[in-house]
Each structure stands twice: as C-alpha cells, then as structure tokens.
Design a protein around this motif. Sequence first.
Motif, short mmCIF file in Angstrom:
data_model
loop_
_atom_site.label_atom_id
_atom_site.label_comp_id
_atom_site.label_asym_id
_atom_site.label_seq_id
_atom_site.Cartn_x
_atom_site.Cartn_y
_atom_site.Cartn_z
N GLY A 140 0.82 -1.21 0.00
CA GLY A 140 0.00 0.00 0.00
C GLY A 140 0.85 1.26 0.00
N VAL A 141 1.92 1.25 0.79
CA VAL A 141 2.81 2.41 0.84
C VAL A 141 3.50 2.58 -0.51
N VAL A 142 4.01 1.50 -1.06
CA VAL A 142 4.70 1.56 -2.34
C VAL A 142 3.73 2.01 -3.44
N ASP A 143 2.53 1.45 -3.46
CA ASP A 143 1.54 1.84 -4.47
C ASP A 143 1.19 3.32 -4.36
N SER A 144 1.09 3.83 -3.15
CA SER A 144 0.78 5.25 -2.96
C SER A 144 1.90 6.13 -3.50
N LEU A 145 3.13 5.77 -3.21
CA LEU A 145 4.26 6.55 -3.70
C LEU A 145 4.31 6.55 -5.23
N VAL A 146 4.08 5.40 -5.82
CA VAL A 146 4.09 5.30 -7.29
C VAL A 146 2.94 6.11 -7.88
N PHE A 147 1.75 6.02 -7.27
CA PHE A 147 0.59 6.77 -7.77
C PHE A 147 0.85 8.27 -7.74
N ILE A 148 1.41 8.75 -6.65
CA ILE A 148 1.69 10.19 -6.53
C ILE A 148 2.73 10.60 -7.56
N HIS A 149 3.76 9.81 -7.74
CA HIS A 149 4.80 10.14 -8.72
C HIS A 149 4.21 10.18 -10.13
N GLU A 150 3.39 9.21 -10.47
CA GLU A 150 2.78 9.20 -11.80
C GLU A 150 1.80 10.36 -11.98
N SER A 151 1.08 10.73 -10.93
CA SER A 151 0.16 11.86 -11.01
C SER A 151 0.90 13.16 -11.27
N VAL A 152 2.04 13.32 -10.64
CA VAL A 152 2.85 14.52 -10.87
C VAL A 152 3.36 14.53 -12.30
N ARG A 153 3.78 13.39 -12.79
CA ARG A 153 4.25 13.30 -14.17
C ARG A 153 3.12 13.66 -15.15
N ASP A 154 1.92 13.13 -14.92
CA ASP A 154 0.79 13.44 -15.78
C ASP A 154 0.44 14.93 -15.73
N ALA A 155 0.45 15.50 -14.53
CA ALA A 155 0.16 16.93 -14.40
C ALA A 155 1.21 17.76 -15.12
N SER A 156 2.45 17.32 -15.07
CA SER A 156 3.53 18.02 -15.76
C SER A 156 3.32 17.98 -17.28
N GLU A 157 2.87 16.85 -17.78
CA GLU A 157 2.60 16.72 -19.21
C GLU A 157 1.44 17.62 -19.63
N LYS A 158 0.40 17.68 -18.82
CA LYS A 158 -0.75 18.55 -19.13
C LYS A 158 -0.32 20.01 -19.12
N LEU A 159 0.49 20.38 -18.16
CA LEU A 159 1.00 21.74 -18.08
C LEU A 159 1.84 22.07 -19.31
N SER A 160 2.61 21.12 -19.75
CA SER A 160 3.45 21.31 -20.93
C SER A 160 2.60 21.55 -22.17
N LYS A 161 1.52 20.80 -22.31
CA LYS A 161 0.64 20.96 -23.47
C LYS A 161 -0.11 22.29 -23.40
N ARG A 162 -0.53 22.67 -22.22
CA ARG A 162 -1.33 23.87 -22.05
C ARG A 162 -0.51 25.15 -22.20
N GLN A 163 0.65 25.18 -21.58
CA GLN A 163 1.43 26.42 -21.55
C GLN A 163 2.67 26.37 -22.43
N GLY A 164 2.96 25.23 -22.98
CA GLY A 164 4.11 25.12 -23.87
C GLY A 164 5.45 25.13 -23.13
N ARG A 165 5.40 25.01 -21.81
CA ARG A 165 6.64 24.95 -21.03
C ARG A 165 6.86 23.52 -20.57
N HIS A 166 8.08 23.12 -20.64
CA HIS A 166 8.42 21.76 -20.23
C HIS A 166 9.00 21.77 -18.82
#
Length: 112
Positions: A30-56
């Motif tokens: 459960g702890v490992v899954d939570s850490l992985v989920f949070i990391h992947e969520s940040v990565r996805d948010a970063s990708e969305k931000l990149s598409k929206r604002q054009g900044r990587h």
Amino acid sequence: FTRNVDLHEAAQVAAGGKLTEDFEESFRGGVVDSLVFIHESVRDASEKLSKRQGRHSYITPRHYLDFIKHFVDLHNEKRSMLEDQQLHINRGLQKLKETEDQVAQLQNELRE
C-alpha cells in the motif's frame, strides 16, 4: 532514504500487535503503491501543463528521491507526535488509576 522508515513496526502497530505476513505485505504494498501513484500523477500533471502552456518541466529521479525523503521525514515526525500523545495519555491514565486507588483507600478508612 527508506531505511529510516520501519514499515514492519508500523504495520505491527496498525495490526494491533498481531502481525501476519499477509498484512505486512499488503501494508508495504500500500505504501509503495501510494508513492508510485503520486509520482505518476505529478508526471501526468507536468505533461498537461506542458501541453497547455508550452513549457516543459521534467520529473527526474532526483525529484522522486526528494519526494521519498520528505515522505520519510513526515512519517517519522507524525510517528513521534503520536508516540508523545500516547505517552501523555498513558501517564494520565496511570494518574487516574492512582487517584482511584487513593479514593478507595480513603473510603475504607472512613468506614472504619
């Protein structure tokens, strides 16, 4: 970093002192899954931000290690707070027991 987090002891406390191997594995998982989920969520948010604002913005392994370190620090801080609260409650309960014994003794003396 994760050597500082004693998941075995935390799982044992969560299980009420009756730790089974299945529970320990599910707790650790459960702890490992939570850490992985949070990391992947940040990565996805970063990708969305990149598409929206054009900044990587890049999420590096160093970011992930920093995240784990902060998680470990927070875990240790909260555990320490809970242990202090538990100690405070136990002392209060001990004082109440002592007071109860003293009252019972005084009542017996009054009856005599």
